[in-house]
Motif scaffolding. Sequence first.
Motif, mmCIF file in Angstrom:
data_model
loop_
_atom_site.group_PDB
_atom_site.id
_atom_site.type_symbol
_atom_site.label_atom_id
_atom_site.label_comp_id
_atom_site.label_asym_id
_atom_site.label_seq_id
_atom_site.Cartn_x
_atom_site.Cartn_y
_atom_site.Cartn_z
ATOM 1 N N ASP A 186 13.907 -40.695 1.204
ATOM 2 C CA ASP A 186 14.626 -41.233 2.350
ATOM 3 C C ASP A 186 13.695 -41.662 3.478
ATOM 4 O O ASP A 186 14.136 -41.894 4.606
ATOM 5 N N ALA A 187 12.396 -41.815 3.177
ATOM 6 C CA ALA A 187 11.422 -42.174 4.217
ATOM 7 C C ALA A 187 11.689 -43.564 4.780
ATOM 8 O O ALA A 187 11.621 -43.775 5.996
ATOM 9 N N LEU A 188 11.995 -44.521 3.916
ATOM 10 C CA LEU A 188 12.220 -45.889 4.385
ATOM 11 C C LEU A 188 13.483 -45.985 5.233
ATOM 12 O O LEU A 188 13.517 -46.694 6.247
ATOM 13 N N GLU A 189 14.519 -45.261 4.844
ATOM 14 C CA GLU A 189 15.754 -45.242 5.638
ATOM 15 C C GLU A 189 15.499 -44.613 7.013
ATOM 16 O O GLU A 189 15.985 -45.102 8.044
ATOM 17 N N GLY A 190 14.725 -43.529 7.025
ATOM 18 C CA GLY A 190 14.380 -42.896 8.286
ATOM 19 C C GLY A 190 13.587 -43.818 9.181
ATOM 20 O O GLY A 190 13.805 -43.870 10.404
ATOM 21 N N PHE A 191 12.686 -44.576 8.609
ATOM 22 C CA PHE A 191 11.874 -45.515 9.373
ATOM 23 C C PHE A 191 12.754 -46.592 10.010
ATOM 24 O O PHE A 191 12.551 -46.976 11.169
ATOM 25 N N ALA A 192 13.742 -47.078 9.272
ATOM 26 C CA ALA A 192 14.639 -48.107 9.798
ATOM 27 C C ALA A 192 15.457 -47.575 10.974
ATOM 28 O O ALA A 192 15.643 -48.259 11.992
ATOM 29 N N THR A 193 15.971 -46.366 10.835
ATOM 30 C CA THR A 193 16.743 -45.750 11.925
ATOM 31 C C THR A 193 15.874 -45.544 13.156
ATOM 32 O O THR A 193 16.293 -45.811 14.300
ATOM 33 N N PHE A 194 14.687 -45.071 12.944
ATOM 34 C CA PHE A 194 13.729 -44.839 14.012
ATOM 35 C C PHE A 194 13.481 -46.123 14.803
ATOM 36 O O PHE A 194 13.575 -46.158 16.043
ATOM 37 N N GLY A 195 13.186 -47.211 14.100
ATOM 38 C CA GLY A 195 12.916 -48.490 14.751
ATOM 39 C C GLY A 195 14.117 -49.025 15.501
ATOM 40 O O GLY A 195 13.992 -49.557 16.616
ATOM 41 N N ARG A 196 15.296 -48.896 14.903
ATOM 42 C CA ARG A 196 16.510 -49.383 15.565
ATOM 43 C C ARG A 196 16.736 -48.665 16.895
ATOM 44 O O ARG A 196 17.067 -49.299 17.914
ATOM 45 N N MET A 197 16.563 -47.369 16.908
ATOM 46 C CA MET A 197 16.813 -46.607 18.126
ATOM 47 C C MET A 197 15.814 -46.954 19.227
ATOM 48 O O MET A 197 16.166 -46.996 20.420
ATOM 49 N N MET A 198 14.575 -47.224 18.860
ATOM 50 C CA MET A 198 13.589 -47.596 19.865
ATOM 51 C C MET A 198 13.882 -48.974 20.459
ATOM 52 O O MET A 198 13.722 -49.193 21.663
ATOM 53 N N TYR A 209 6.835 -53.093 23.086
ATOM 54 C CA TYR A 209 7.278 -51.864 23.744
ATOM 55 C C TYR A 209 7.907 -50.908 22.729
ATOM 56 O O TYR A 209 7.614 -49.706 22.720
ATOM 57 N N ALA A 210 8.773 -51.442 21.873
ATOM 58 C CA ALA A 210 9.455 -50.598 20.890
ATOM 59 C C ALA A 210 8.461 -49.969 19.913
ATOM 60 O O ALA A 210 8.560 -48.787 19.579
ATOM 61 N N LEU A 211 7.499 -50.754 19.457
ATOM 62 C CA LEU A 211 6.504 -50.233 18.522
ATOM 63 C C LEU A 211 5.624 -49.178 19.175
ATOM 64 O O LEU A 211 5.264 -48.172 18.542
ATOM 65 N N ASP A 212 5.259 -49.375 20.430
ATOM 66 C CA ASP A 212 4.463 -48.365 21.129
ATOM 67 C C ASP A 212 5.266 -47.086 21.326
ATOM 68 O O ASP A 212 4.734 -45.973 21.204
ATOM 69 N N LEU A 213 6.548 -47.210 21.620
ATOM 70 C CA LEU A 213 7.402 -46.026 21.754
ATOM 71 C C LEU A 213 7.534 -45.289 20.426
ATOM 72 O O LEU A 213 7.577 -44.052 20.393
ATOM 73 N N MET A 214 7.593 -46.023 19.332
ATOM 74 C CA MET A 214 7.624 -45.392 18.022
ATOM 75 C C MET A 214 6.350 -44.594 17.776
ATOM 76 O O MET A 214 6.398 -43.465 17.273
ATOM 77 N N VAL A 225 19.537 -37.390 15.935
ATOM 78 C CA VAL A 225 19.414 -38.520 15.013
ATOM 79 C C VAL A 225 17.944 -38.904 14.857
ATOM 80 O O VAL A 225 17.451 -39.161 13.755
ATOM 81 N N LEU A 226 17.226 -38.918 15.980
ATOM 82 C CA LEU A 226 15.791 -39.195 15.933
ATOM 83 C C LEU A 226 15.059 -38.157 15.093
ATOM 84 O O LEU A 226 14.191 -38.490 14.289
ATOM 85 N N SER A 227 15.414 -36.896 15.290
ATOM 86 C CA SER A 227 14.744 -35.817 14.569
ATOM 87 C C SER A 227 14.896 -35.960 13.068
ATOM 88 O O SER A 227 13.927 -35.823 12.311
#
Length: 429
Positions: free
Chosen positions: A200-212, A243-248, A186-188
Amino acid sequence: MTAYQDARSAATTPPPQCPAHSDAVPLFGPRFETAPTELYREMRREHGPVVPVVLPAGIPAWLVIGYQEMYQVTSDSAAFPRDSGLWNQWDNLPDDWPLRPMIGERRPSIYYTVGDEHRRHLEMVQSAMDNISPLELNKHCEELADKLLDGFCGRGEADIITEYAKPLPLLVLARILGFTDEESPVLSKAMSALADGGADALEGFATFGRMMNELVAAKRAQPGPDVTSWMMAYPEPFTDEEYALDLMAITAAGHLPTSDWIGNSVRLMLTDDRFAASLTGGRRSIPEAMNEVLWEETPTQILPGRWAAWDTWLAGQHIRTGDLLLLGLAGANADPKVHVTSAGADTGLRGGNSAHFAFSHGEFQCPFQAQEIAETIVRVGIEVLLDRLPEIDLTVPAESLTRRPSAFQQGVTALPVHFTPTPPIKGTR
């Protein structure tokens, strides 16, 4: 009129107060996929080491492709800070601008902070990464590489990009950050969409942030021997958002560039006779091929960005306050002033020399610990691949390989190969 001039004249007209000239180069189009080296040469010939460019929706910027100019910009964080809040084009961006996530707004993370606050984040991240055992990292890389290879080694054919180079770095990063192996696909997908800058860049960004954010919450409830938990144990206070933003930032910087480093290195070794020894069990050429790729086909071609803190001049170009400067890492690496003498002879600088800009430079370069992690993933990944599939070869002509449709990242979209089928080892290594 050349194809280069056709593409340039077809670009959307930049908005008012554009720092670029009327001959600004569009930073998109098929030539970034088919002939980026030639395109950089043409840019340099027509504009010099600092090129006026235009991004989608007519957004202007400057692309730095001179080696000396790159060193100057990345070394002077006072004149050229990585502070997107300075940008003079925010009011001109469409709400759905696809590069918005890549540029990023001011946020409390290692990637978007400056000065003392940036150094505070950097020290926390570096402290956490210092806890990674090199032996454990090698073990993860070997185990996960074997697991991926077991999935296709018996078929006698595979796509090295989608089945190996792309998933391997994220599987390793997932483990050391604290994710499970099952969460990495999912991250990939999310991060690929983000890097390519498509619809789909914005959708990917939202998923990325949620998972972190979910990872931070999970590790706060139950810490473990992982980078996320070590970050949260650092004595300086940080919020869960930080923490989440640094992990992103860590994950985004470590995934696709490392995947493309693997893919570009394997492609080079399959198509260039200089590195053929690696395909017969030799080890000397693997690091040489890896370093050659960082010079000639660095995975991160263009890195946003820096912003001018005040009006200034750079290589004869008038840079105004708030102008965006894009770091043309690939262009700077190819600067003939670095490689060619006045008589036209190649200096042979590359070889074992690592003075490239593949990891950027200066205060905001990729942390040394992260560079070591990426190098280990790539080296071990290629070693295991060649150990397991020593007779690997391309199934298509090298010239038919297609690059990712992005001016920012360079890597082939597929690397189809064939080899003598071998049985899976199922963790017996």
